[in-house]
Design an enzyme around this catalytic site. Structure first.
Site, PDB file in Angstrom:
ATOM      1  N   CYS A   1       5.608  -2.493   1.776  1.00  0.00           N
ATOM      2  CA  CYS A   1       4.167  -2.900   0.802  1.00  0.00           C
ATOM      3  C   CYS A   1       4.868  -3.995  -0.180  1.00  0.00           C
ATOM      4  CB  CYS A   1       4.866  -1.835  -1.017  1.00  0.00           C
ATOM      5  SG  CYS A   1       6.137  -2.339  -2.107  1.00  0.00           S
ATOM      6  N   ILE A   2       4.133  -4.807  -0.417  1.00  0.00           N
ATOM      7  CA  ILE A   2       4.313  -6.525  -1.180  1.00  0.00           C
ATOM      8  C   ILE A   2       5.236  -7.256  -1.058  1.00  0.00           C
ATOM      9  CG2 ILE A   2       3.224  -8.633  -0.825  1.00  0.00           C
ATOM     10  CD1 ILE A   2       1.497  -7.011   0.417  1.00  0.00           C
TER      11      ILE A   2
END
Lengths: 104, 151
Positions: A11-12
């Site tokens: 994920c980011i």
């Protein structure tokens, strides 16, 4: 023999969704009777890195990512389901079912 | 249990009586508590960084739970706060549910591979465990929460 899946989650921020998605894939793969190994690419770096033989042996690959997969060329030629981490967090069963469909 | 874990999650990381009116209000109030605890240097900066992350995709993971988090230069030590809010808050959750259980995670920008980060990762994974979620939602006291998280 049980279908073999491998997955990469990322994920980011690499803090939470990477690890939630990984757990949810494992949870539903197990429920549905699939073997799965999940590589996490998060804030702690790459963990449970998939070996080339594990990738080779897998019937299908799941990328549960909101960002680019590191060393994605390892998966060239494989059947890949690409989804976002939130989708997998929301509905892990759907992701596993979709991946299973790619095999049949 | 190692000493890191005791230090990581103690009474001061648990807020059982949050009275926020909105998502942003909740994050703001919790940022102030982190600042008071000495985990972050500037609650306004941290607040903005968490809202920025929230703007990318919701951290409302469903089941009345949200895990707002931010990598922020204002974070001194990776940590988390657990909070229960008195009312349900709109959070654009994945399943449309409103939120009253909040895990706020704070991580420094350059952080990698430390014990606290491992704890956050482990805790995130646990949120996919129905039994864990059930016991968190049923917990009434700070002691209940500490026991569940430390187990």
């Amino acid at each position: 023999m049980a279908k073999k899946m491998v997955a990469v989650t990322a994920c980011i921020a690499g803090i939470a969704h990477t690890y939630m998605a990984a757990e949810n894939l494992k949870k539903f793969a197990k429920k549905e009777g699939y073997d799965i190994k999940v590589e996490t690419q998060g804030a702690m770096g790459v963990e449970n890195r998939l070996s080339s033989s594990e990738i080779q042996d897998a019937d299908v690959v799941i990328f549960a990512v909101d960002t680019t997969v590191q060393d994605s060329d390892r998966f060239d030629g494989k059947k890949i389901l690409k989804v976002g981490t939130s989708e997998v967090v929301k509905d892990g069963k759907a992701a596993i079912d979709e991946a299973a469909k790619l095999v049949n | 249990m190692n000493s890191n874990l005791v230090d990581f999650i103690s009474e001061k990381n648990i807020v059982m009586d949050l009275h926020a009116e909105t998502r942003d209000d909740a994050i703001h109030q919790l940022a102030l508590i982190l600042e008071k605890n000495g985990s972050i240097s500037n609650s306004e900066d941290f607040y903005k960084d968490v809202l920025y992350r929230e703007s990318l995709t919701t951290t409302g993971i469903g089941n009345n739970i949200a895990i707002p988090h931010g990598k922020s230069k204002s974070v001194i030590n990776s940590t988390m706060l657990f909070a229960k809010n008195s009312k349900l808050l709109d959070w654009n959750s994945l399943d449309g549910s409103k939120v009253n259980v909040i895990f706020l995670m704070a991580v420094p920008i350059e952080s990698k591979g430390d014990e606290h980060l491992k704890m956050l990762a482990k805790l995130s994974g646990k949120l996919m465990d129905d039994e864990f979620v059930k016991s968190i939602k049923e917990a009434k006291t700070t002691e209940d929460i500490l026991k569940i998280i430390r187990d």
